[in-house]
Motif scaffolding. Sequence first.
Motif, PDB file in Angstrom:
ATOM      1  N   PRO A  57      -1.768  10.675 -10.399  1.00  0.00           N
ATOM      2  CA  PRO A  57      -0.716  11.116 -11.329  1.00  0.00           C
ATOM      3  C   PRO A  57       0.340  11.884 -10.545  1.00  0.00           C
ATOM      4  N   ARG A  58       1.622  11.588 -10.785  1.00  0.00           N
ATOM      5  CA  ARG A  58       2.681  12.236 -10.005  1.00  0.00           C
ATOM      6  C   ARG A  58       4.017  12.152 -10.738  1.00  0.00           C
ATOM      7  N   THR A  59       4.935  12.991 -10.325  1.00  0.00           N
ATOM      8  CA  THR A  59       6.275  12.989 -10.906  1.00  0.00           C
ATOM      9  C   THR A  59       7.128  11.902 -10.251  1.00  0.00           C
ATOM     10  N   ARG A  60       8.169  11.490 -10.944  1.00  0.00           N
ATOM     11  CA  ARG A  60       9.088  10.494 -10.392  1.00  0.00           C
ATOM     12  C   ARG A  60       9.797  11.026  -9.151  1.00  0.00           C
ATOM     13  N   SER A  61       9.994  12.332  -9.079  1.00  0.00           N
ATOM     14  CA  SER A  61      10.744  12.926  -7.977  1.00  0.00           C
ATOM     15  C   SER A  61      10.078  12.748  -6.616  1.00  0.00           C
ATOM     16  N   VAL A  62       8.762  12.524  -6.603  1.00  0.00           N
ATOM     17  CA  VAL A  62       8.059  12.384  -5.322  1.00  0.00           C
ATOM     18  C   VAL A  62       7.713  10.922  -5.028  1.00  0.00           C
ATOM     19  N   ALA A  63       8.310   9.990  -5.764  1.00  0.00           N
ATOM     20  CA  ALA A  63       7.977   8.569  -5.586  1.00  0.00           C
ATOM     21  C   ALA A  63       8.211   8.107  -4.153  1.00  0.00           C
ATOM     22  N   ARG A  64       9.379   8.423  -3.584  1.00  0.00           N
ATOM     23  CA  ARG A  64       9.678   7.998  -2.214  1.00  0.00           C
ATOM     24  C   ARG A  64       8.725   8.641  -1.217  1.00  0.00           C
ATOM     25  N   ALA A  65       8.464   9.929  -1.401  1.00  0.00           N
ATOM     26  CA  ALA A  65       7.551  10.620  -0.497  1.00  0.00           C
ATOM     27  C   ALA A  65       6.136  10.054  -0.609  1.00  0.00           C
ATOM     28  N   PHE A  66       5.728   9.709  -1.832  1.00  0.00           N
ATOM     29  CA  PHE A  66       4.372   9.201  -2.004  1.00  0.00           C
ATOM     30  C   PHE A  66       4.226   7.816  -1.381  1.00  0.00           C
ATOM     31  N   ASP A  67       5.249   6.988  -1.482  1.00  0.00           N
ATOM     32  CA  ASP A  67       5.203   5.676  -0.830  1.00  0.00           C
ATOM     33  C   ASP A  67       5.018   5.848   0.682  1.00  0.00           C
ATOM     34  N   ALA A  68       5.737   6.805   1.259  1.00  0.00           N
ATOM     35  CA  ALA A  68       5.589   7.072   2.689  1.00  0.00           C
ATOM     36  C   ALA A  68       4.206   7.641   3.004  1.00  0.00           C
ATOM     37  N   TYR A  69       3.683   8.424   2.082  1.00  0.00           N
ATOM     38  CA  TYR A  69       2.358   9.037   2.237  1.00  0.00           C
ATOM     39  C   TYR A  69       1.281   7.971   2.355  1.00  0.00           C
ATOM     40  N   VAL A  70       1.395   6.919   1.543  1.00  0.00           N
ATOM     41  CA  VAL A  70       0.397   5.842   1.556  1.00  0.00           C
ATOM     42  C   VAL A  70       0.679   4.854   2.678  1.00  0.00           C
ATOM     43  N   SER A  71       1.915   4.344   2.748  1.00  0.00           N
ATOM     44  CA  SER A  71       2.231   3.311   3.737  1.00  0.00           C
ATOM     45  C   SER A  71       2.136   3.836   5.172  1.00  0.00           C
ATOM     46  N   GLY A  72       2.419   5.121   5.368  1.00  0.00           N
ATOM     47  CA  GLY A  72       2.350   5.703   6.707  1.00  0.00           C
ATOM     48  C   GLY A  72       0.962   6.161   7.109  1.00  0.00           C
ATOM     49  N   GLY A  73      -0.033   5.964   6.203  1.00  0.00           N
ATOM     50  CA  GLY A  73      -1.409   6.352   6.515  1.00  0.00           C
ATOM     51  C   GLY A  73      -1.679   7.843   6.425  1.00  0.00           C
ATOM     52  N   TRP A  74      -0.702   8.621   5.913  1.00  0.00           N
ATOM     53  CA  TRP A  74      -0.903  10.069   5.807  1.00  0.00           C
ATOM     54  C   TRP A  74      -1.982  10.403   4.791  1.00  0.00           C
ATOM     55  N   ILE A  75      -2.229   9.513   3.842  1.00  0.00           N
ATOM     56  CA  ILE A  75      -3.262   9.759   2.842  1.00  0.00           C
ATOM     57  C   ILE A  75      -4.635   9.890   3.502  1.00  0.00           C
ATOM     58  N   GLU A  76      -4.813   9.245   4.657  1.00  0.00           N
ATOM     59  CA  GLU A  76      -6.087   9.312   5.373  1.00  0.00           C
ATOM     60  C   GLU A  76      -6.144  10.481   6.346  1.00  0.00           C
ATOM     61  N   ARG A  77      -5.009  11.108   6.607  1.00  0.00           N
ATOM     62  CA  ARG A  77      -4.981  12.242   7.548  1.00  0.00           C
ATOM     63  C   ARG A  77      -4.082  13.345   7.017  1.00  0.00           C
ATOM     64  N   ASP A  78      -4.278  13.634   5.757  1.00  0.00           N
ATOM     65  CA  ASP A  78      -3.500  14.672   5.092  1.00  0.00           C
ATOM     66  C   ASP A  78      -3.944  16.043   5.603  1.00  0.00           C
ATOM     67  N   GLU A  79      -3.043  16.727   6.265  1.00  0.00           N
ATOM     68  CA  GLU A  79      -3.350  18.027   6.850  1.00  0.00           C
ATOM     69  C   GLU A  79      -3.802  19.024   5.786  1.00  0.00           C
ATOM     70  N   ARG A  80      -3.319  18.858   4.580  1.00  0.00           N
ATOM     71  CA  ARG A  80      -3.608  19.845   3.545  1.00  0.00           C
ATOM     72  C   ARG A  80      -5.031  19.763   3.001  1.00  0.00           C
ATOM     73  N   PHE A  81      -5.759  18.695   3.315  1.00  0.00           N
ATOM     74  CA  PHE A  81      -7.165  18.668   2.925  1.00  0.00           C
ATOM     75  C   PHE A  81      -7.971  19.713   3.701  1.00  0.00           C
ATOM     76  N   ARG A  82      -7.425  20.212   4.801  1.00  0.00           N
ATOM     77  CA  ARG A  82      -8.093  21.299   5.533  1.00  0.00           C
ATOM     78  C   ARG A  82      -8.034  22.614   4.753  1.00  0.00           C
ATOM     79  N   LEU A  83      -7.203  22.640   3.706  1.00  0.00           N
ATOM     80  CA  LEU A  83      -7.095  23.847   2.877  1.00  0.00           C
ATOM     81  C   LEU A  83      -8.169  23.925   1.798  1.00  0.00           C
ATOM     82  N   VAL A  84      -9.000  22.893   1.688  1.00  0.00           N
ATOM     83  CA  VAL A  84      -9.997  22.850   0.610  1.00  0.00           C
ATOM     84  C   VAL A  84     -10.910  24.079   0.583  1.00  0.00           C
TER      85      VAL A  84
END
Length: 375
Positions: free
Chosen positions: A53-80
């Motif tokens: 679930p996400r806002t329309r405002s982050v659509a471009r960023a989210f596409d880059a997040y998935v296509s660039g593989g950042w979803i698999e190496r999201d630095e912020r998961f270290r904040l868990v």
Amino acid sequence: MSTVFDFAAIEACLVEAALDPTRWDEAMERAAKATGSFGALLFDVQGHLPMLPRTRSVARAFDAYVSGGWIERDERFRLVPFLRARGVATDEDLLTSDEVARHPYFQEFLAPCGLRWCALVKIAAGDTFWSLSLQRSVEQGPFSPRELQHLVAFSHRAGSVAALATMLGLARAEAALDAFSASGMAAVMIGKDGTVLAMNGVAESLQARGLIVKGRHLATTDKGATERLNRALQTLLRDQSSVTSAPPVALPRPQGAPLIAYPVRLPHVSYNSLAPCQVIIILVDPDMQRQPPEFHLQTTFHLTGAEARLASMMLTGEPLESVAHRCRISYQTARNELKAVFAKTGTHRQAELVSLLTRLLPKLSDGRPHDETPI
């Protein structure tokens, strides 16, 4: 930034989304607006799946997040660990300004999207652990200490939403299993990690006829077939498009014809990455199947009534022109329906379709009555 957040509005919208999963994106819009954020997303911390679930405002960023593989190496998961302990976490809990200035996650991914600051808010109950990710742009600046205190308070009261959504999500999946039972079809509920959550009684009966559940995973005596099934599941779990099914997988067993597994995503059950049930596997035992009605084809492949009728008539081997005439539809309409049938069954030609359905429904066209047992 303002420190007056409309938490009542956020909570009400989250509850509405739990009741009606089509409203999760709307809830994110409300959360972003109420907290003065550029955008918002809702992650399942325990599963890195892309249908968020996400806002329309982050659509471009989210596409880059998935296509660039950042979803698999999201630095912020270290904040868990910080998120789990305190209810709120920010990048400053982990990194210095100098480290952020050099880190690829911030400079190669976030900076080109105009994003920088973030507050993660825990929404958790029992085994459900979500993170509401509130995104702010470079210009907006970070969340203030006072704002973070307010978000901690909101985290404490938002846990009930996670509990409600999980309970209703499981109820929807169990209702789907019951519906398959009513049509005599075996169905297995698969969670976000690919494991078996539950199965209906018809599926349970298949365990006596060769179905294997090993380590909470569906398996077979054939290693290659097990790997193909796992790949099909991962395809559905990690696809953020409108794909609702994967090609069928044959599961060999010691005796009899292989079971045929059809992984599908049901929109009202697997609505996004927060849903406890992500895939339902429909299992067909060719040795037990006898001339099922077109409803079974609809249920198994997500065909419309017209598509199921066309598919069943194609088993005769007649050319499409003849089938169109018998269905009293135009040839172009028949072509369009056949294209849809190909897409939903993972086939490309009439011969492939006939071969698939003949294996699935071996007695469909042998002329026997539905309840007659061959001698």
